[in-house]
Write an enzyme that holds these catalytic residues in place. Structure first.
Site, PDB file in Angstrom:
ATOM      1  N   LYS A 273      22.424   1.846 -28.596  1.00  0.00           N
ATOM      2  CA  LYS A 273      22.541   2.413 -29.933  1.00  0.00           C
ATOM      3  C   LYS A 273      23.069   3.842 -29.855  1.00  0.00           C
ATOM      4  O   LYS A 273      22.873   4.510 -28.846  1.00  0.00           O
ATOM      5  CB  LYS A 273      21.148   2.472 -30.593  1.00  0.00           C
ATOM      6  CG  LYS A 273      20.575   1.149 -31.007  1.00  0.00           C
ATOM      7  CD  LYS A 273      19.213   1.344 -31.671  1.00  0.00           C
ATOM      8  CE  LYS A 273      18.595   0.014 -32.058  1.00  0.00           C
ATOM      9  NZ  LYS A 273      19.336  -0.709 -33.099  1.00  0.00           N
ATOM     10  N   ARG A 347      15.461 -11.177 -32.471  1.00  0.00           N
ATOM     11  CA  ARG A 347      15.585 -12.638 -32.665  1.00  0.00           C
ATOM     12  C   ARG A 347      15.393 -13.383 -31.352  1.00  0.00           C
ATOM     13  O   ARG A 347      14.959 -14.529 -31.343  1.00  0.00           O
ATOM     14  CB  ARG A 347      16.932 -12.952 -33.326  1.00  0.00           C
ATOM     15  CG  ARG A 347      18.121 -12.519 -32.510  1.00  0.00           C
ATOM     16  CD  ARG A 347      19.396 -12.446 -33.329  1.00  0.00           C
ATOM     17  NE  ARG A 347      19.409 -11.284 -34.222  1.00  0.00           N
ATOM     18  CZ  ARG A 347      20.394 -10.990 -35.067  1.00  0.00           C
ATOM     19  NH1 ARG A 347      21.459 -11.770 -35.129  1.00  0.00           N
ATOM     20  NH2 ARG A 347      20.333  -9.929 -35.842  1.00  0.00           N
TER      21      ARG A 347
HETATM   22  N1  BES Z   1      15.452  -2.953 -34.512  1.00  0.00           N
HETATM   23  C1  BES Z   1      16.787  -3.120 -34.938  1.00  0.00           C
HETATM   24  C2  BES Z   1      16.923  -3.196 -36.457  1.00  0.00           C
HETATM   25  C3  BES Z   1      16.590  -1.936 -37.209  1.00  0.00           C
HETATM   26  C4  BES Z   1      17.565  -0.986 -37.459  1.00  0.00           C
HETATM   27  C5  BES Z   1      15.324  -1.737 -37.708  1.00  0.00           C
HETATM   28  C6  BES Z   1      17.247   0.145 -38.175  1.00  0.00           C
HETATM   29  C7  BES Z   1      15.000  -0.590 -38.423  1.00  0.00           C
HETATM   30  C8  BES Z   1      15.975   0.348 -38.656  1.00  0.00           C
HETATM   31  C9  BES Z   1      17.351  -4.429 -34.370  1.00  0.00           C
HETATM   32  O1  BES Z   1      16.894  -4.779 -33.110  1.00  0.00           O
HETATM   33  C10 BES Z   1      18.824  -4.248 -34.236  1.00  0.00           C
HETATM   34  O2  BES Z   1      19.240  -3.441 -33.455  1.00  0.00           O
HETATM   35  N2  BES Z   1      19.581  -5.018 -35.013  1.00  0.00           N
HETATM   36  C11 BES Z   1      20.980  -4.942 -34.978  1.00  0.00           C
HETATM   37  C12 BES Z   1      21.526  -6.347 -35.036  1.00  0.00           C
HETATM   38  C13 BES Z   1      23.006  -6.440 -34.776  1.00  0.00           C
HETATM   39  C14 BES Z   1      23.322  -6.060 -33.351  1.00  0.00           C
HETATM   40  C15 BES Z   1      23.454  -7.848 -35.070  1.00  0.00           C
HETATM   41  C16 BES Z   1      21.440  -4.136 -36.189  1.00  0.00           C
HETATM   42  O3  BES Z   1      20.828  -4.229 -37.245  1.00  0.00           O
HETATM   43  O4  BES Z   1      22.392  -3.381 -36.049  1.00  0.00           O
HETATM   44 MN    MN Z   2      18.021  -3.927 -31.566  1.00  0.00          MN
END
Ligand code: BES
Ligand code: MN
Ligand code: ZN
Length: 497
Positions: A273, A347
């Site tokens: 990230k 997931r």
């Molecule tokens: N934990 C994150 C989602 C999230 C983002 C929760 C911001 C709370 C605040 C999750 O694991 C994630 O990184 N999701 C990705 C999915 C994508 C790679 C398909 C996302 O939302 O960008």
């Molecule tokens: Mn994630």
């Protein structure tokens, strides 16, 4: 927190007497005693139009020793025909927040007796105190060694106090469980690793009396949960998988399985990230925290249900041994997953968890997860998304949501979304090709692992935390999910499956 019930009593000694009241033409009879003691200051303010009883209006009247309460706080609840439980909770929070530096407060609820049952009033007066008085200051040096902090409340209500003792107990249990969930989420990731989360869950299991089984890395390997293992590979902290259980083995009762995402830190892994706001990913175990909180309440209230909580716990970190984008793993149900993005890890761990749930043959299976940033794009911080494969279950959740301040909004899972998750070389990919409809495709992925179980997914990414203060929460964790699930479980135990 010490909360006591008493009959309306002006001789109650306290720092502040909170009196919620409705707007009306004349001064309500119940206020006239205070008014007289305060040399008619209250009625004068009403006559001068300074005091209207508008929703959220807070008016303070110091008693200058003329009353045992040092001051009276009139908390306006607005127009009587609009008044509902939601408004009541908002007003109670505002009022309590003004008294946080007072050690003892009393709240006189008789003016609301025609709008709510006494049980409702006691429950809200008590639970709102728990959420309003919540702080997370364990990492701050206390400059003032003995700061006074609202810790004692007298709830004044007509009728005999003992009638409401059970409701008060329920409110205390619920309030504490929500605040426990908030503590778990607010705690930074170095103090809330999978092992430390497990210790906290163990403490709560002992305290509340529910069962807890801990699966270690080797158990997880033996079960074939390769998706969970794939996420944990990059971390030096081994994964854990907790099985919390209330009314263990009671197959005669309706069985509900709750699964909560427990990523104690989500760096994204190799699909790392951006560093901006990455620290917020210490909260990526809010689903698991809500499951612990809910098990705690269900167990202490002895709800007549067989309730199982499943929390896969892991960090998601980049490392030489971490899972690479493009790697393929086999989940517990034998399905192969092409991991195209290691940041879509929630997931993966929940996929294995939903497979594991099968052994309990649940009547209902519900997962809670901070799953997608896309959910915040869609619904902001106002509601969780709900998706699933069972209309009746979703309907029950909507009903439960209407009974508390935890909103949900349904999104569809249509065939086109499932198709988007097709992989060229595995059974399924962990992200869609289109890059669109992130929340739905996260749910569509989970659906493939729920199998034929009646399942619903709650994406709580937007509601588990708040950066701006909200009426029910200071910035930080909200404890979202505990109230919603409690209402759901209570509905189920009264109406059946
Ligand atoms: N934990 C994150 C989602 C999230 C983002 C929760 C911001 C709370 C605040 C999750 O694991 C994630 O990184 N999701 C990705 C999915 C994508 C790679 C398909 C996302 O939302 O960008
Ligand atoms: Mn994630
Ligand atoms: Zn995550």
């Amino acid at each position: 927190m010490k909360i006591q019930l008493q009959s309306p009593d002006r001789s109650c000694e306290c720092n502040v007497m909170i009196v919620p009241w409705c707007k009306s033409d004349t001064i309500p009879a119940q206020l006239s005693g205070y008014d007289a003691a305060l040399s008619h200051e209250i009625s004068r303010s009403i006559e001068q139009g300074k005091l209207e009883g508008k929703e959220g209006e807070m008016a303070v009247f110091p008693s200058y020793g003329k009353l045992p309460a040092k001051r009276i706080l009139l908390a306006g609840v607005g127009s009587p025909d609009k008044l509902d439980r939601h408004i009541l909770r908002k007003v109670l929070h505002t009022a309590y927040r003004q008294c946080l530096r007072d050690e003892t407060a009393a709240i006189r609820l008789s003016l609301l007796a025609s709008h709510f049952s006494a049980d409702e009033l006691v429950f809200e007066a008590a639970t709102c105190l728990y959420s309003a008085a919540y702080t997370f200051d364990r990492y701050q040096e206390k400059l003032d060694k003995t700061p006074s902090r609202l810790s004692s409340l007298f709830i004044q209500i007509d009728r005999k106090a003992k009638d409401h003792a059970a409701v008060l107990r329920e409110a205390e249990i619920t309030g504490n469980a929500i605040n426990l969930a908030r503590d778990l989420v607010n705690t930074p990731a170095n103090h809330m690793t999978p092992a430390l989360f497990t210790e906290a869950a163990l403490r709560e299991a002992k305290n509340a009396g529910f069962g807890l089984q801990i699966l270690e890395q080797k158990d997880i390997q033996e079960l074939g949960m390769e998706a969970l293992l794939a996420v944990s590979r990059g971390s030096t902290e081994p994964p854990k998988f907790l099985i919390l259980e209330h009314n263990t083995g009671r197959t005669d009762l309706p069985t509900v399985v709750l699964a909560g995402k427990g990523v104690t830190f989500d760096s994204g892994g190799i699909s790392i990230k951006p560093s901006r706001n990455m620290h917020e990913m210490k909260t990526d175990m809010a689903g698991a925290a809500a499951v612990v909180g809910t098990l705690s309440v269900a167990s202490q209230l002895k709800l007549p249900l067989h309730l199982v909580g499943l929390t896969p716990l892991t960090e998601n970190m980049p490392d030489g041994r971490a899972t690479r984008p493009g790697d393929i793993v086999k989940a517990m149900n034998g399905k192969t997953i092409e991991i195209l993005n290691t940041d879509a890890e929630g997931r993966l761990i929940l996929g294995d968890t939903l497979c594991y749930a099968e052994r309990f043959k649940p009547d209902y299976l519900i997962d809670l997860a901070t799953l997608t940033g896309a959910c915040i794009v869609a619904l902001g911080h106002e509601a969780a998304a709900v998706l699933g494969n069972n209309a009746h279950l979703i309907d029950l959740l909507k009903q439960a949501s209407g009974l508390c301040d935890e909103r949900i909004w349904q999104l569809p899972i249509w065939e086109e979304y499932r198709e988007d998750l097709k992989s060229d070389i595995a059974d399924i990919a962990n992200i869609g090709k289109s890059g669109a409809a992130g929340t739905i495709e996260g749910a569509a992925f989970l659906e493939a692992f729920a199998g034929s179980q009646a399942w619903a997914h709650l994406d709580i990414a937007g509601v588990a935390n708040t950066t701006k203060p909200r009426f029910y929460s200071i910035p930080g964790a909200t404890g979202y999910g505990v109230s919603l699930l409690l209402q759901f479980l209570k509905l189920l135990s009264t109406t059946g499956v």
